[in-house]
Design a protein around this motif. Sequence first.
Motif, mmCIF file in Angstrom:
data_model
loop_
_atom_site.group_PDB
_atom_site.id
_atom_site.type_symbol
_atom_site.label_atom_id
_atom_site.label_comp_id
_atom_site.label_asym_id
_atom_site.label_seq_id
_atom_site.Cartn_x
_atom_site.Cartn_y
_atom_site.Cartn_z
ATOM 1 N N ARG A 7 0.820 -1.217 0.000
ATOM 2 C CA ARG A 7 0.000 0.000 0.000
ATOM 3 C C ARG A 7 0.854 1.267 0.000
ATOM 4 N NH1 ARG A 7 -5.037 2.006 1.042
ATOM 5 N NH2 ARG A 7 -5.153 3.853 2.374
ATOM 6 N N THR A 8 1.802 1.365 0.910
ATOM 7 C CA THR A 8 2.647 2.554 0.999
ATOM 8 C C THR A 8 3.484 2.709 -0.263
ATOM 9 O OG1 THR A 8 2.758 2.286 3.395
ATOM 10 C CG2 THR A 8 4.400 3.728 2.382
ATOM 11 N N ASP A 9 4.056 1.626 -0.735
ATOM 12 C CA ASP A 9 4.849 1.622 -1.962
ATOM 13 C C ASP A 9 3.988 2.064 -3.143
ATOM 14 O OD1 ASP A 9 6.847 1.203 -3.828
ATOM 15 O OD2 ASP A 9 6.989 -0.951 -3.511
ATOM 16 N N ILE A 11 1.173 3.878 -3.118
ATOM 17 C CA ILE A 11 0.804 5.292 -2.996
ATOM 18 C C ILE A 11 1.979 6.173 -3.409
ATOM 19 C CG2 ILE A 11 0.245 7.126 -1.336
ATOM 20 C CD1 ILE A 11 -1.449 5.009 0.158
ATOM 21 N N GLY A 12 3.168 5.807 -2.967
ATOM 22 C CA GLY A 12 4.368 6.560 -3.348
ATOM 23 C C GLY A 12 4.589 6.555 -4.841
ATOM 24 N N ARG A 13 4.353 5.420 -5.480
ATOM 25 C CA ARG A 13 4.508 5.320 -6.928
ATOM 26 C C ARG A 13 3.501 6.199 -7.656
ATOM 27 N NH1 ARG A 13 6.899 0.233 -9.040
ATOM 28 N NH2 ARG A 13 8.006 -0.710 -7.318
ATOM 29 N N VAL A 14 2.259 6.206 -7.199
ATOM 30 C CA VAL A 14 1.225 7.023 -7.849
ATOM 31 C C VAL A 14 1.531 8.515 -7.678
ATOM 32 C CG1 VAL A 14 -1.210 7.651 -7.777
ATOM 33 C CG2 VAL A 14 -0.553 5.244 -7.726
ATOM 34 N N THR A 56 -1.855 -1.096 -10.158
ATOM 35 C CA THR A 56 -2.098 -2.541 -10.235
ATOM 36 C C THR A 56 -1.438 -3.313 -9.102
ATOM 37 O OG1 THR A 56 -0.178 -2.895 -11.667
ATOM 38 C CG2 THR A 56 -2.305 -2.477 -12.753
ATOM 39 N N ASN A 57 -0.579 -2.649 -8.354
ATOM 40 C CA ASN A 57 0.167 -3.283 -7.252
ATOM 41 C C ASN A 57 1.032 -4.445 -7.719
ATOM 42 O OD1 ASN A 57 -0.812 -1.530 -5.269
ATOM 43 N ND2 ASN A 57 -2.656 -2.741 -5.032
ATOM 44 N N VAL A 61 9.929 -5.714 -12.191
ATOM 45 C CA VAL A 61 11.297 -5.681 -11.657
ATOM 46 C C VAL A 61 11.328 -6.316 -10.269
ATOM 47 C CG1 VAL A 61 13.202 -4.178 -10.956
ATOM 48 C CG2 VAL A 61 11.911 -3.659 -13.030
ATOM 49 N N TYR A 62 10.318 -6.009 -9.445
ATOM 50 C CA TYR A 62 10.230 -6.644 -8.133
ATOM 51 C C TYR A 62 10.131 -8.162 -8.274
ATOM 52 C CZ TYR A 62 9.538 -2.467 -5.181
ATOM 53 O OH TYR A 62 9.691 -1.307 -4.464
ATOM 54 N N SER A 63 9.362 -8.639 -9.251
ATOM 55 C CA SER A 63 9.228 -10.080 -9.468
ATOM 56 C C SER A 63 10.568 -10.702 -9.823
ATOM 57 C CB SER A 63 8.233 -10.353 -10.586
ATOM 58 O OG SER A 63 6.937 -9.993 -10.192
ATOM 59 N N LEU A 64 11.316 -10.038 -10.703
ATOM 60 C CA LEU A 64 12.636 -10.560 -11.098
ATOM 61 C C LEU A 64 13.611 -10.609 -9.930
ATOM 62 C CD1 LEU A 64 13.130 -8.782 -14.545
ATOM 63 C CD2 LEU A 64 12.673 -11.214 -14.154
ATOM 64 N N LEU A 65 13.518 -9.616 -9.055
ATOM 65 C CA LEU A 65 14.447 -9.523 -7.918
ATOM 66 C C LEU A 65 13.949 -10.243 -6.672
ATOM 67 C CD1 LEU A 65 15.488 -5.768 -8.244
ATOM 68 C CD2 LEU A 65 16.750 -7.788 -9.016
ATOM 69 N N GLY A 66 12.710 -10.758 -6.714
ATOM 70 C CA GLY A 66 12.149 -11.472 -5.576
ATOM 71 C C GLY A 66 11.739 -10.559 -4.427
ATOM 72 N N ILE A 67 11.407 -9.316 -4.746
ATOM 73 C CA ILE A 67 11.000 -8.346 -3.724
ATOM 74 C C ILE A 67 9.480 -8.337 -3.611
ATOM 75 C CG2 ILE A 67 10.987 -5.907 -3.105
ATOM 76 C CD1 ILE A 67 13.633 -5.639 -4.665
ATOM 77 N N ASP A 68 8.983 -8.276 -2.382
ATOM 78 C CA ASP A 68 7.546 -8.213 -2.143
ATOM 79 C C ASP A 68 7.295 -7.261 -0.993
ATOM 80 O OD1 ASP A 68 4.847 -8.562 -1.766
ATOM 81 O OD2 ASP A 68 4.940 -10.746 -1.624
ATOM 82 N N THR A 69 6.739 -6.082 -1.280
ATOM 83 C CA THR A 69 6.448 -5.105 -0.230
ATOM 84 C C THR A 69 4.982 -5.130 0.173
ATOM 85 O OG1 THR A 69 6.021 -3.327 -1.818
ATOM 86 C CG2 THR A 69 8.290 -3.568 -1.026
ATOM 87 N N SER A 70 4.222 -6.127 -0.303
ATOM 88 C CA SER A 70 2.782 -6.171 -0.037
ATOM 89 C C SER A 70 2.454 -6.777 1.321
ATOM 90 C CB SER A 70 2.065 -6.939 -1.138
ATOM 91 O OG SER A 70 2.443 -8.304 -1.130
ATOM 92 N N GLN A 71 3.435 -7.189 2.081
ATOM 93 C CA GLN A 71 3.153 -7.842 3.365
ATOM 94 C C GLN A 71 3.547 -6.989 4.528
ATOM 95 O OE1 GLN A 71 5.147 -11.548 2.914
ATOM 96 N NE2 GLN A 71 3.893 -12.100 1.190
#
Length: 71
Positions: A7-9, A11-14, A56-57, A61-71
């Motif tokens: 959510r925070t990520d 909002i920052g992107r938008v 779209t959340n 790039v996050y998928s390729l790097l294995g990053i998940d900020t949704s938790q």
Amino acid sequence: MEQNVGRTDGIGRVVLGGILGVVSLAILADAVGGAPVVLSPVLGALSLILLVTGATNTCGVYSLLGIDTSQ
């Protein structure tokens, strides 16, 4: 693709995407003095990427790097 932008990520992107979009249009309208015109489409593309990934959340790039900020 799974949602991996929190959510925070998101909002920052938008917010950042909106700001970059306005700056891109300001450069095209020659409202920003001294900025090279070639910068406008670059900022426009970055703006669209940030707006779409924030809305779209999901981020490839996050998928390729294995990053998940949704938790």
